[in-house]
Write a protein that holds these residues in place. Sequence first.
Motif, short mmCIF file in Angstrom:
data_model
loop_
_atom_site.label_atom_id
_atom_site.label_comp_id
_atom_site.label_asym_id
_atom_site.label_seq_id
_atom_site.Cartn_x
_atom_site.Cartn_y
_atom_site.Cartn_z
N LEU A 179 11.24 3.42 42.98
CA LEU A 179 12.67 3.55 43.29
C LEU A 179 13.47 2.46 42.59
O LEU A 179 14.52 2.74 41.99
N ASP B 272 29.21 10.72 29.28
CA ASP B 272 28.27 11.77 29.71
C ASP B 272 27.65 12.51 28.52
O ASP B 272 27.40 13.72 28.59
N THR C 4 16.65 11.67 32.29
CA THR C 4 16.09 12.51 33.33
C THR C 4 14.73 11.99 33.79
O THR C 4 13.85 11.75 32.97
N VAL C 5 14.59 11.83 35.10
CA VAL C 5 13.26 11.63 35.71
C VAL C 5 12.97 12.92 36.46
O VAL C 5 13.64 13.23 37.44
N ALA C 6 12.02 13.68 35.97
CA ALA C 6 11.85 15.04 36.49
C ALA C 6 10.44 15.30 37.00
O ALA C 6 10.21 16.28 37.68
N ILE D 8 7.13 13.55 38.97
CA ILE D 8 6.63 12.42 39.76
C ILE D 8 5.29 12.78 40.35
O ILE D 8 5.12 13.89 40.87
N ASP E 165 12.74 11.36 30.30
CA ASP E 165 13.20 12.17 29.17
C ASP E 165 14.57 11.62 28.81
O ASP E 165 15.52 11.75 29.57
N ARG F 233 17.57 11.32 25.81
CA ARG F 233 18.05 11.93 24.56
C ARG F 233 19.46 11.43 24.23
O ARG F 233 20.27 11.17 25.12
N LYS G 118 19.02 21.87 41.75
CA LYS G 118 18.98 22.99 40.81
C LYS G 118 18.26 22.53 39.55
O LYS G 118 18.61 21.49 38.98
N ASP H 16 17.46 22.42 35.73
CA ASP H 16 18.23 22.66 34.50
C ASP H 16 17.49 22.03 33.33
O ASP H 16 16.60 21.20 33.52
N ALA I 122 16.69 19.49 30.69
CA ALA I 122 16.97 18.05 30.69
C ALA I 122 17.68 17.60 29.42
O ALA I 122 18.32 16.55 29.40
N LEU J 12 24.86 14.99 32.85
CA LEU J 12 24.48 14.46 34.16
C LEU J 12 25.50 14.83 35.24
O LEU J 12 25.13 15.07 36.39
N ALA J 13 26.77 14.90 34.85
CA ALA J 13 27.81 15.21 35.84
C ALA J 13 27.70 16.65 36.35
O ALA J 13 28.23 16.97 37.41
N MET J 14 27.01 17.52 35.61
CA MET J 14 26.91 18.91 36.02
C MET J 14 25.59 19.22 36.74
O MET J 14 25.33 20.36 37.09
N ARG J 15 24.78 18.20 36.94
CA ARG J 15 23.46 18.44 37.52
C ARG J 15 23.47 18.40 39.05
O ARG J 15 24.30 17.74 39.65
N ASP K 37 20.49 17.12 40.69
CA ASP K 37 19.17 16.55 40.40
C ASP K 37 18.52 16.10 41.71
O ASP K 37 18.94 15.13 42.34
N VAL L 229 15.64 14.73 42.28
CA VAL L 229 15.01 13.41 42.24
C VAL L 229 16.04 12.32 42.49
O VAL L 229 15.82 11.39 43.27
N GLN L 230 17.20 12.43 41.84
CA GLN L 230 18.23 11.40 42.02
C GLN L 230 18.76 11.37 43.45
O GLN L 230 18.98 10.29 44.01
N MET M 43 17.03 12.33 46.05
CA MET M 43 15.92 11.79 46.85
C MET M 43 15.98 10.26 46.84
O MET M 43 15.80 9.61 47.88
N LEU M 44 16.24 9.69 45.67
CA LEU M 44 16.38 8.23 45.56
C LEU M 44 17.45 7.72 46.50
O LEU M 44 17.26 6.72 47.21
N SER N 227 12.60 19.36 32.62
CA SER N 227 13.40 20.23 33.48
C SER N 227 13.87 19.44 34.68
O SER N 227 13.05 18.97 35.49
N VAL N 228 15.18 19.30 34.83
CA VAL N 228 15.74 18.58 35.98
C VAL N 228 15.13 19.14 37.26
O VAL N 228 14.97 20.35 37.40
N ALA N 229 14.77 18.25 38.19
CA ALA N 229 14.09 18.66 39.42
C ALA N 229 14.99 19.53 40.28
O ALA N 229 16.11 19.13 40.62
#
Lengths: 425, 425
Positions: free
Chosen positions: A260, A275, A280-282, A284, A303, A305, B240, B242, B244, B249-252, B254, B256-257, B259-260, B293-295
């Motif tokens: 974390l 942006d 991406t952390v996808a 785990i 990931d 980019r 959702k 998506d 990666a 990032l603003a449209m995700r 995510d 995992v994020q 969850m953090l 792939s975004v989680a």
Amino acid sequence: MPPIAPNLVAAVNEARHWQDMMAMAELGAFTDPDGHIGVNRPCLSDLDRQARRLLLGWAEKAGLSASVDRLGNLFLRHEGTDPTLAPVLTGSHMDSQPNGGRFDGIWGVIAGFEAVRALREAGVQTKRPIEVVAWTNEEGGRYAPGCMGSMAYAGFAPPETWDAITDREGIPFGQALTALLESESDLPRRKLGVVEGPAPFAYVEAHIEQGPMLEAREADIGVVTGIQGSRWFIVDIMGKSDHAGTTPLAMRKDAVQDMLRAIQALNTLMHDPADVLRFTVASIEVQPNTSNSVAGLARFTIDFRHPDNAVLQARGNAIEGVIQAALRHCTARVTERFHAVPADFGAVVPDAVEAAAKSQGLRHMRLPSGAFHDAQFLVPICPTGMIFVPCRAGVSHHPSEHATPEALAAGTRVLAQVLADLANR
Amino acid sequence: MPPIAPNLVAAVNEARHWQDMMAMAELGAFTDPDGHIGVNRPCLSDLDRQARRLLLGWAEKAGLSASVDRLGNLFLRHEGTDPTLAPVLTGSHMDSQPNGGRFDGIWGVIAGFEAVRALREAGVQTKRPIEVVAWTNEEGGRYAPGCMGSMAYAGFAPPETWDAITDREGIPFGQALTALLESESDLPRRKLGVVEGPAPFAYVEAHIEQGPMLEAREADIGVVTGIQGSRWFIVDIMGKSDHAGTTPLAMRKDAVQDMLRAIQALNTLMHDPADVLRFTVASIEVQPNTSNSVAGLARFTIDFRHPDNAVLQARGNAIEGVIQAALRHCTARVTERFHAVPADFGAVVPDAVEAAAKSQGLRHMRLPSGAFHDAQFLVPICPTGMIFVPCRAGVSHHPSEHATPEALAAGTRVLAQVLADLANR
């Protein structure tokens, strides 16, 4: 550029184009639990051969001549008024992701074919030949890595490089390729790209965006400026597994908690108000991954980019130090497993795409590609570019992947004009 | 309490006690890749029967009488001078975790046996009978849940409750239990605990700590004050998936994020400067769990424990609200899947344990148990307590689980004195 040829644009037949897309989508079609129709068409499979045969039938009717190279890259040629000139190349791939959609890749091939057919039907002659190409194994779903056909064509790797790679059933790539070539022994064998022959004059690839930008900005056409660079990492956070009921928190080396901290610190490092950056952390994995044993190991992927190589290098190189500084109780091992610098398409093809979109009154925007494509391997050998069309919600690699008949036809009309433009230079 | 009986303490034979432990550890022994010798001895297995038979042989030599109840709980009785009085009960379990250690559970049984044997050898008579019990299926490794024997004994569940539960090979618990009882048909069948008979006078269970506190504080004896309460949750963070590379990032959404964010907020909720509270996120699963792939989904577990029921309720009840408030883009579903209130051992047995440790000059400390034990089911039916001894680095449920011969003998000497004390009340 030459003035717009209205008869060419009109010759792109939206209904026929969609019909061809849907006919092709039957080869490997499946319906997912939500009712979406996807495609599962691995490279060099029976379905792949059937798809190529279907395309070859259409090409023959349209008067195009077919040929295949030793990597199985398939070419359909529209002859130029000067056959000695380097051709303009367009196309994409016909293989799909394991549970993929009906548009990724295949649209670029059928768009190239429809554009050339429209050219011929409209009586538009071109000085240079135009060739429609279907690259072998772009997706890498059956045989990793992907983009084998375009890599071999452009001389990135010797053509034998992947012969011994096996699929899940143990069939080597070389064997599957030989079987394909034998089944297409009726086609003339051509030289392999720049390895055995001359370079093309230019390369244009049409593709669905695979992202949400065009839809969000209500643009019809994406003028692709390049392919952003990528760096992929695996991070292992090594702690110590302990009984969750008995071990005081101060005595733990909890790999989940230090993971974390690491990801939070990376979020700060990767913050980008514009942006543009993709972080991406996808994936785990935790060990032992039981609810009442403190995690002894947490592994996550990064990931990262960016289209600007300076950013890609500076922030990518900072990743390990940021992680190490963020840890409180554990140690970390950071492994970079993929590193691709950005590909810049330059001015020639993007300008032609933009001019065509503009002259046809289509809403367009410049953007880099977030995903990989065969196009990136053509960049060093000829002027290269891509045309994006919007896909629903930016989704790809999934049965719900979708692009409308109108969106595809608009992209194909732009492609037809770009091909006519470039092939007369 | 009665004055210390030096001959009783001296009669606990450290070498013999260790020998018995090691002989028992051969039944199910295996060596792990690091060279640690572990034990894999599932309940009601052939190995379990062999272990019981070994114990029965020792008991017969020592002059104890054996009996078994319908749940397979095995009892070895040292007769009191007044056989009509309720007995003092001591023991633990003989089954191990699937890849467990040589001390968890089995030591409590052998310690009880050694203590009673020492009593007899020292000529210490007790008014009350003393019974050594081996509870059926404490670990729950072959048949979940664990603690079946003690639960049935104490009337927590009817004895048929688990008959239909099958192991991985499809063998029902009821069938395996019947086979065990048939193989022990030479033993008298006794009534099942408080369901069919009277309550014991008291229950004392000796066990390795399974935590690091005694070792850290250099204490010989843990005077266990109770078993902390536990609440276990599963949290699903739904976002959702998506691409990666393409999705800003603003449209995700995510998972995992978010969850953090949820775990960070829980860390704040669960902060405890006294470090008594146990809060653990130890199991994480992500979907689709591919690096590019975004989680779309992140699932994690919460293991929350505290000895004070007020804290357990207040903070446990706050978990869902804290998670919901922490999310930025996703939704969450929080499911409580286990809720055990703290068990308080009261004064009787802990005071006896403390007095014995003190009189023997042993370093001791009071602490709650972080792990579950059969003892918690005895709490409602009689005065109950536990004696902990240190285990190396607090590790258990692993082949590296270890306690020294000295530590075990010290615990058994305290147990012997506690049994003599309680059985003369």
